[in-house]
Scaffold this motif. Sequence first.
Motif, PDB file in Angstrom:
ATOM      1  N   PHE A 146       1.814  15.685 -12.203  1.00  0.00           N
ATOM      2  CA  PHE A 146       1.333  15.862 -13.570  1.00  0.00           C
ATOM      3  C   PHE A 146      -0.048  16.503 -13.551  1.00  0.00           C
ATOM      4  CE2 PHE A 146       4.101  12.103 -13.591  1.00  0.00           C
ATOM      5  CZ  PHE A 146       5.098  12.559 -14.451  1.00  0.00           C
ATOM      6  N   ASP A 147      -0.290  17.331 -14.574  1.00  0.00           N
ATOM      7  CA  ASP A 147      -1.561  18.049 -14.678  1.00  0.00           C
ATOM      8  C   ASP A 147      -2.595  17.137 -15.333  1.00  0.00           C
ATOM      9  OD1 ASP A 147      -3.436  19.996 -14.547  1.00  0.00           O
ATOM     10  OD2 ASP A 147      -2.665  21.149 -16.268  1.00  0.00           O
ATOM     11  N   LEU A 148      -3.168  16.264 -14.523  1.00  0.00           N
ATOM     12  CA  LEU A 148      -4.137  15.294 -15.012  1.00  0.00           C
ATOM     13  C   LEU A 148      -5.554  15.835 -14.833  1.00  0.00           C
ATOM     14  CD1 LEU A 148      -2.591  12.063 -13.439  1.00  0.00           C
ATOM     15  CD2 LEU A 148      -2.233  12.965 -15.743  1.00  0.00           C
ATOM     16  N   GLY A 149      -6.371  15.643 -15.830  1.00  0.00           N
ATOM     17  CA  GLY A 149      -7.745  16.112 -15.748  1.00  0.00           C
ATOM     18  C   GLY A 149      -8.555  15.306 -14.738  1.00  0.00           C
ATOM     19  N   GLY A 150      -9.268  16.016 -13.885  1.00  0.00           N
ATOM     20  CA  GLY A 150     -10.125  15.353 -12.908  1.00  0.00           C
ATOM     21  C   GLY A 150      -9.376  14.668 -11.775  1.00  0.00           C
ATOM     22  N   LYS A 151      -8.162  15.111 -11.475  1.00  0.00           N
ATOM     23  CA  LYS A 151      -7.404  14.432 -10.430  1.00  0.00           C
ATOM     24  C   LYS A 151      -8.011  14.636  -9.047  1.00  0.00           C
ATOM     25  CE  LYS A 151      -3.888  18.052  -9.817  1.00  0.00           C
ATOM     26  NZ  LYS A 151      -2.424  18.323  -9.845  1.00  0.00           N
ATOM     27  N   GLU A 152      -8.676  15.775  -8.844  1.00  0.00           N
ATOM     28  CA  GLU A 152      -9.352  15.976  -7.561  1.00  0.00           C
ATOM     29  C   GLU A 152     -10.496  14.988  -7.397  1.00  0.00           C
ATOM     30  OE1 GLU A 152      -8.407  17.828  -5.102  1.00  0.00           O
ATOM     31  OE2 GLU A 152      -6.683  18.547  -6.237  1.00  0.00           O
ATOM     32  N   SER A 153     -11.184  14.682  -8.493  1.00  0.00           N
ATOM     33  CA  SER A 153     -12.249  13.684  -8.443  1.00  0.00           C
ATOM     34  C   SER A 153     -11.671  12.300  -8.163  1.00  0.00           C
ATOM     35  CB  SER A 153     -13.022  13.676  -9.770  1.00  0.00           C
ATOM     36  OG  SER A 153     -13.628  14.935 -10.012  1.00  0.00           O
ATOM     37  N   VAL A 154     -10.478  12.043  -8.692  1.00  0.00           N
ATOM     38  CA  VAL A 154      -9.824  10.759  -8.426  1.00  0.00           C
ATOM     39  C   VAL A 154      -9.475  10.640  -6.949  1.00  0.00           C
ATOM     40  CG1 VAL A 154      -7.775   9.362  -8.897  1.00  0.00           C
ATOM     41  CG2 VAL A 154      -8.926  10.554 -10.764  1.00  0.00           C
ATOM     42  N   PHE A 155      -8.956  11.710  -6.364  1.00  0.00           N
ATOM     43  CA  PHE A 155      -8.648  11.701  -4.932  1.00  0.00           C
ATOM     44  C   PHE A 155      -9.901  11.438  -4.108  1.00  0.00           C
ATOM     45  CE2 PHE A 155      -4.579  14.065  -5.695  1.00  0.00           C
ATOM     46  CZ  PHE A 155      -3.758  13.190  -5.000  1.00  0.00           C
ATOM     47  N   PHE A 156     -10.980  12.119  -4.463  1.00  0.00           N
ATOM     48  CA  PHE A 156     -12.220  11.927  -3.702  1.00  0.00           C
ATOM     49  C   PHE A 156     -12.769  10.519  -3.898  1.00  0.00           C
ATOM     50  CE2 PHE A 156     -16.866  12.076  -3.339  1.00  0.00           C
ATOM     51  CZ  PHE A 156     -16.982  12.527  -2.038  1.00  0.00           C
ATOM     52  N   TRP A 157     -12.665   9.992  -5.103  1.00  0.00           N
ATOM     53  CA  TRP A 157     -13.177   8.647  -5.377  1.00  0.00           C
ATOM     54  C   TRP A 157     -12.421   7.597  -4.566  1.00  0.00           C
ATOM     55  CZ3 TRP A 157     -10.580   4.518  -7.779  1.00  0.00           C
ATOM     56  CH2 TRP A 157     -11.383   3.407  -8.016  1.00  0.00           C
ATOM     57  N   THR A 158     -11.129   7.776  -4.416  1.00  0.00           N
ATOM     58  CA  THR A 158     -10.355   6.799  -3.657  1.00  0.00           C
ATOM     59  C   THR A 158     -10.773   6.759  -2.191  1.00  0.00           C
ATOM     60  OG1 THR A 158      -8.595   8.443  -3.288  1.00  0.00           O
ATOM     61  CG2 THR A 158      -8.339   6.952  -5.166  1.00  0.00           C
ATOM     62  N   ILE A 159     -11.056   7.915  -1.622  1.00  0.00           N
ATOM     63  CA  ILE A 159     -11.405   7.933  -0.191  1.00  0.00           C
ATOM     64  C   ILE A 159     -12.818   7.427   0.053  1.00  0.00           C
ATOM     65  CG2 ILE A 159     -12.398  10.236   0.032  1.00  0.00           C
ATOM     66  CD1 ILE A 159      -9.810   8.546   2.350  1.00  0.00           C
ATOM     67  N   THR A 160     -13.673   7.431  -0.982  1.00  0.00           N
ATOM     68  CA  THR A 160     -15.023   6.900  -0.782  1.00  0.00           C
ATOM     69  C   THR A 160     -14.995   5.415  -0.468  1.00  0.00           C
ATOM     70  OG1 THR A 160     -15.253   6.568  -3.178  1.00  0.00           O
ATOM     71  CG2 THR A 160     -16.136   8.623  -2.249  1.00  0.00           C
ATOM     72  N   ASN A 161     -13.977   4.703  -0.956  1.00  0.00           N
ATOM     73  CA  ASN A 161     -13.848   3.281  -0.617  1.00  0.00           C
ATOM     74  C   ASN A 161     -13.597   3.094   0.869  1.00  0.00           C
ATOM     75  OD1 ASN A 161     -14.160   2.480  -3.282  1.00  0.00           O
ATOM     76  ND2 ASN A 161     -11.975   2.681  -3.714  1.00  0.00           N
ATOM     77  N   ARG A 162     -13.001   4.076   1.494  1.00  0.00           N
ATOM     78  CA  ARG A 162     -12.723   4.013   2.925  1.00  0.00           C
ATOM     79  C   ARG A 162     -13.950   4.400   3.742  1.00  0.00           C
ATOM     80  NH1 ARG A 162      -8.553   1.703   6.014  1.00  0.00           N
ATOM     81  NH2 ARG A 162      -8.729   2.622   8.063  1.00  0.00           N
ATOM     82  N   MET A 163     -14.858   5.150   3.153  1.00  0.00           N
ATOM     83  CA  MET A 163     -16.036   5.614   3.893  1.00  0.00           C
ATOM     84  C   MET A 163     -17.009   4.482   4.171  1.00  0.00           C
ATOM     85  SD  MET A 163     -16.831   9.195   1.922  1.00  0.00           S
ATOM     86  CE  MET A 163     -15.621  10.522   1.829  1.00  0.00           C
ATOM     87  N   ALA A 164     -17.136   3.543   3.258  1.00  0.00           N
ATOM     88  CA  ALA A 164     -18.116   2.466   3.414  1.00  0.00           C
ATOM     89  C   ALA A 164     -17.663   1.493   4.500  1.00  0.00           C
ATOM     90  CB  ALA A 164     -18.292   1.726   2.098  1.00  0.00           C
TER      91      ALA A 164
ATOM     92  N   CYS B 250       0.819  -1.211   0.000  1.00  0.00           N
ATOM     93  CA  CYS B 250       0.000   0.000   0.000  1.00  0.00           C
ATOM     94  C   CYS B 250       0.851   1.258   0.000  1.00  0.00           C
ATOM     95  CB  CYS B 250      -0.937   0.002   1.212  1.00  0.00           C
ATOM     96  SG  CYS B 250      -2.302  -1.159   1.086  1.00  0.00           S
ATOM     97  N   THR B 251       1.947   1.249   0.760  1.00  0.00           N
ATOM     98  CA  THR B 251       2.811   2.425   0.814  1.00  0.00           C
ATOM     99  C   THR B 251       3.492   2.664  -0.522  1.00  0.00           C
ATOM    100  OG1 THR B 251       3.209   2.018   3.176  1.00  0.00           O
ATOM    101  CG2 THR B 251       4.722   3.494   2.045  1.00  0.00           C
ATOM    102  N   ALA B 252       3.970   1.598  -1.162  1.00  0.00           N
ATOM    103  CA  ALA B 252       4.641   1.740  -2.460  1.00  0.00           C
ATOM    104  C   ALA B 252       3.667   2.215  -3.535  1.00  0.00           C
ATOM    105  CB  ALA B 252       5.265   0.407  -2.865  1.00  0.00           C
ATOM    106  N   LEU B 253       2.482   1.582  -3.613  1.00  0.00           N
ATOM    107  CA  LEU B 253       1.502   1.984  -4.621  1.00  0.00           C
ATOM    108  C   LEU B 253       0.957   3.381  -4.332  1.00  0.00           C
ATOM    109  CD1 LEU B 253      -0.505  -1.338  -5.100  1.00  0.00           C
ATOM    110  CD2 LEU B 253       1.287  -0.399  -6.565  1.00  0.00           C
ATOM    111  N   GLY B 254       0.728   3.686  -3.054  1.00  0.00           N
ATOM    112  CA  GLY B 254       0.244   5.016  -2.702  1.00  0.00           C
ATOM    113  C   GLY B 254       1.250   6.096  -3.044  1.00  0.00           C
ATOM    114  N   PHE B 255       2.535   5.811  -2.839  1.00  0.00           N
ATOM    115  CA  PHE B 255       3.590   6.775  -3.163  1.00  0.00           C
ATOM    116  C   PHE B 255       3.625   7.054  -4.660  1.00  0.00           C
ATOM    117  CE2 PHE B 255       8.093   7.272  -4.474  1.00  0.00           C
ATOM    118  CZ  PHE B 255       8.310   8.538  -3.959  1.00  0.00           C
ATOM    119  N   LEU B 256       3.588   6.001  -5.472  1.00  0.00           N
ATOM    120  CA  LEU B 256       3.631   6.183  -6.926  1.00  0.00           C
ATOM    121  C   LEU B 256       2.374   6.881  -7.432  1.00  0.00           C
ATOM    122  CD1 LEU B 256       5.122   2.725  -7.989  1.00  0.00           C
ATOM    123  CD2 LEU B 256       6.311   4.923  -7.818  1.00  0.00           C
ATOM    124  N   ALA B 257       1.204   6.519  -6.850  1.00  0.00           N
ATOM    125  CA  ALA B 257      -0.039   7.162  -7.268  1.00  0.00           C
ATOM    126  C   ALA B 257      -0.032   8.649  -6.930  1.00  0.00           C
ATOM    127  CB  ALA B 257      -1.226   6.468  -6.605  1.00  0.00           C
TER     128      ALA B 257
END
Length: 278
Positions: free
Chosen positions: A95-113, A81-88
């Motif tokens: 990098f200027d990726l489109g919708g990266k804030e949505s990606v951050f929010f989407w990842t934490i929703t898995n933790r909310m459930a 998890c630490t290695a993959l989280g670091f690279l992610a």
Amino acid sequence: MRKGNPWLSMLFWTLISFLTLFPIYWLFVISVKPAVELFSTPSIWLTDLYWQNYIDVLNDRTLRGYMVNSLIISSGNAVLCTALGFLACYALTRFDLGGKESVFFWTITNRMAPPAVFLLPLFLLMTQVYRLGDFTLADTRLGMILVYCTFNLPFAIWTLRPTLDGIPKELDEAAYVDGASAWKVISEVVFPLARPGLAVTLILTWVFAWNEYLLAATLTNFNARTLTTGLSEYVTTTGTNWGVMATISVFTLIPALIVFALVQRHIVAGLTFGAVKG
């Protein structure tokens, strides 16, 4: 500014420390008392130490296997998890990726459930979908490592994000100008500066996997059963072996304390890294 009374502050923190540490002390007291005293009114003071509970646990081959499983699963999950989280986080912050804030929010929703929501899907995935002949991920260490990634990887990404944001991008650009490759920038520029945050992420994901009970109790049977699930085996219809259960609980505390002791100097730095920007 008016300063408070130092003796009053010391008394307050002493009381808080006592209330925090007393349950651990009481757990140890129960682990070194025979069953006869436990079913009477056990004294809170340590007089005679009864070590037979520890001998029974250490001589139990099954419990030793559970402890090995817990160490392998927790350590493997924490490192992955630490290695993959670091690279992610590196990709999402550099990098200027489109919708990266949505990606951050989407990842934490898995933790909310709640984890119970994922029990049936994970069980079907491990027993039916990810099957190769007679081999399945159910009741395997690899399977449990991947299962815990479902919950710990989003946490790792959100924990590491302030750390990666706090490292100036200009350092990357300077390294690229000097002819460094992308991997060299990650390994020799970003990684050393991110060590405090990585240490915090590693210890927290390790503790989450080490203490987890519900998923381990449901998705393992014997081969990958962990030490925390082994506690339930001492609650039977004929009674509860409180002494052995307390002893196992003490053993579950020891590795966590050792890991915390090894990385404690990084914890405060990692949690506050990137919190203030000039």
